[in-house]
Design a protein around this motif. Structure first.
Motif, PDB file in Angstrom:
ATOM      1  N   THR A 110      40.425  51.994  28.761  1.00 41.61           N
ATOM      2  CA  THR A 110      39.844  51.330  29.931  1.00 41.61           C
ATOM      3  C   THR A 110      39.518  52.342  31.029  1.00 41.61           C
ATOM      4  N   ASN A 111      38.760  53.385  30.679  1.00 40.93           N
ATOM      5  CA  ASN A 111      38.326  54.356  31.661  1.00 40.93           C
ATOM      6  C   ASN A 111      37.108  53.833  32.392  1.00 40.93           C
ATOM      7  N   THR A 112      36.958  54.178  33.663  1.00 32.17           N
ATOM      8  CA  THR A 112      35.767  53.827  34.404  1.00 32.17           C
ATOM      9  C   THR A 112      35.105  55.099  34.895  1.00 32.17           C
ATOM     10  N   ILE A 113      33.776  55.077  34.937  1.00 33.09           N
ATOM     11  CA  ILE A 113      33.035  56.273  35.272  1.00 33.09           C
ATOM     12  C   ILE A 113      33.146  56.551  36.775  1.00 33.09           C
ATOM     13  N   HIS A 158      28.932  49.189  28.289  1.00 40.24           N
ATOM     14  CA  HIS A 158      29.487  47.902  27.858  1.00 40.24           C
ATOM     15  C   HIS A 158      29.910  47.053  29.056  1.00 40.24           C
ATOM     16  N   ASP A 159      30.599  47.663  30.009  1.00 35.67           N
ATOM     17  CA  ASP A 159      31.131  46.923  31.160  1.00 35.67           C
ATOM     18  C   ASP A 159      30.040  46.380  32.069  1.00 35.67           C
ATOM     19  N   ASN A 160      28.839  46.944  31.985  1.00 36.43           N
ATOM     20  CA  ASN A 160      27.721  46.470  32.799  1.00 36.43           C
ATOM     21  C   ASN A 160      26.729  45.629  31.996  1.00 36.43           C
ATOM     22  N   THR A 180      30.685  45.317  21.703  1.00 35.71           N
ATOM     23  CA  THR A 180      30.073  46.629  21.508  1.00 35.71           C
ATOM     24  C   THR A 180      30.907  47.465  20.552  1.00 35.71           C
ATOM     25  N   LEU A 181      30.249  48.115  19.598  1.00 31.48           N
ATOM     26  CA  LEU A 181      30.901  49.040  18.676  1.00 31.48           C
ATOM     27  C   LEU A 181      30.435  50.445  19.020  1.00 31.48           C
TER      28      LEU A 181
END
Length: 460
Positions: free
Chosen positions: A152-155, A198-200, A251-252
């Motif tokens: 669960t890293n965020t940019i 994926h998160d967006n 998402t893969l």
């Protein structure tokens, strides 16, 4: 009409900014001193406050705290110099909406102010950092295999042009269902970028499954991708869901996709074309709806030419490509990344280190970081572990950072003007615009560097 207060001790710059923003629909007041500013925001509820962090009569961080105590809902944007990125990060932690580095263009400041008006204050307090716990989505499946689920890293939001371009590409492609091929040097954060896409996306409420193709034996790849049924081969003691099924509707992410065998490439291509898979040992077809994001640090076009990677699969995966910049290409973001990794290290090691000494920061700037973000993260985590005081000191750094080797790349061909200009700009940024250090880094004399700066009319 939104009302805005500008706090800036440079009167000429402040008045110029006031006129420009007034023409863009803002009702603008100005303050040249902190006492005058405190009096104004004490009497008026401003929608926005734009303040310089370096004020001659008051601490900029304290002024930010004062603003938030009086008016918590007011969005605050801070203006900084290049060397004050660390202070800007601290300002974000204290509640600033965003910061902008001087010099900036009119379009940049208008964009940031407009964005600040659109965002609720409760959502704009801090920069999310890698490793911070995210709120659990009730729609997520608790039974996801830990080995397959993406971290669960965020940019990190950067200030360099390379980082801004990367962020623009992510925002552009995320809402689509296009397959994305992410390329870049090792350690640049390809999985973090994939997770950000994926998160967006509209698939964000479903699984993000990350697979390291280089770590899967060729014989087990089919089972890993598509699953198997009990008894289908020796060791298959129970039914297993493959990565495609686990990522259904989500998402893969296939990291190091260039390491797949030719046979596995054929199987992957068939699954992408038909959107159906069969578990090993089963005749039943299973429909899957999966977005594919792949990554590699190899040149797949060269692999296609050599015949080691299928051309039809390459085009299927490469509907949109993103090149992740190296840490050297976004050197203005070094302190942002270092602070981010410091927070993560504090959390994982149960430490409370506040920051880096000025000597450590200078050493970070002098080092060329061949391992990119992964190397920086490892160095920071090691340093935090060894630190007993409030700040990371020089003795906590590894030898390669303390005694960096001179880079072999030099400006050899001055006829290639664009290459030369780019190298000069990078060297100046890397040394915080210290021309003596930049000349040493470029392996030219200070006089030669000055002549080149004048020749290219570089605005510093």
């Amino acid at each position: 009409m939104p009302n805005l207060l500008i706090i800036e001790d440079d009167a000429a710059f402040c008045q110029m900014l006031q006129k420009f923003l007034t023409r863009h629909g803002y009702e603008v007041e100005t303050s040249f001193t902190a006492p005058d500013a405190k009096e104004k925001f004490g009497k008026t509820d401003f929608d926005l406050i734009l303040t310089d962090l370096r004020l001659p009569d008051y601490d900029g961080i304290q002024l930010l705290t004062d603003i938030k105590e009086v008016s918590p809902k007011t969005q605050v944007i801070v203006m900084t110099g290049y060397a004050e990125v660390g202070t800007a990060v601290n300002a974000m932690k204290k509640g600033a909406f965003d910061y902008i580095s001087k010099p900036f263009t009119p379009d940049e400041i208008v964009m940031i102010l407009d964005n600040a008006l659109k965002v609720e204050v409760s959502m704009a307090q801090t920069i999310p950092t890698e490793g911070e716990g995210a709120k659990k989505d009730p729609k997520q499946n608790d039974s996801k295999p830990a080995s397959s689920v993406g971290r669960t890293n965020t940019i990190v939001k950067g200030v360099s042009e390379a980082s801004k371009k990367l962020e623009d590409y992510i925002k552009l492609v995320a809402p689509t269902d296009m397959s994305v091929l992410i390329t870049g040097e090792s350690g640049t954060g390809k999985e973090v970028t994939a997770k950000a896409i994926h998160d967006n996306s509209k698939r964000k409420d479903f699984n993000f499954i990350a697979v390291d193709c280089g770590a899967i034996p060729k014989e087990l790849a089919t089972s890993e991708f598509f699953g198997h049924i009990k008894g289908s081969f020796t060791g298959a003691v129970e039914d297993k869901i493959g990565n495609f099924e686990a990522a259904n509707k989500g998402t893969l992410f296939l990291d190091e996709v260039g390491n797949l065998s030719y046979e596995n490439q054929i199987q992957l291509l068939r699954a992408l074309q038909e959107r159906k898979i069969k578990r090993v040992g089963s005749t039943k077809e299973i429909d899957v709806d999966v977005r594919i994001i792949t990554a590699t640090n190899e040149d797949l076009t060269e692999a296609v030419e050599k015949g080691t990677f299928r051309e039809d699969l390459f085009h299927r995966l490469n509907e949109f490509s993103i090149q992740i910049p190296s840490l050297e290409e976004r050197f203005e973001d070094l302190m942002l990344f270092a602070e981010n990794f410091l927070n993560k290290a504090n959390a994982s090691l149960d430490k409370n280190v506040d920051g880096f000494s000025s000597e450590v920061w200078e050493a970070f700037q002098q080092y060329h970081w061949p391992g990119n973000l992964r190397e920086l993260q490892n160095v920071v985590k090691r340093a935090v572990l060894l630190t007993t005081g409030d700040e990371v000191q020089m003795e906590a750094l590894p030898r390669e950072v303390l005694q960096p080797q001179e880079k072999t790349t030099t400006i050899e061909n001055f006829s290639k003007s664009e290459f030369e200009k780019d190298r000069i700009i990078k060297a100046l940024k890397k040394t915080n615009f210290n021309k003596s250090k930049a000349a040493k880094l470029l392996q030219v004399t200070r006089k030669t560097l000055y002549n080149k700066i004048n020749h290219y009319n570089l605005d510093l």
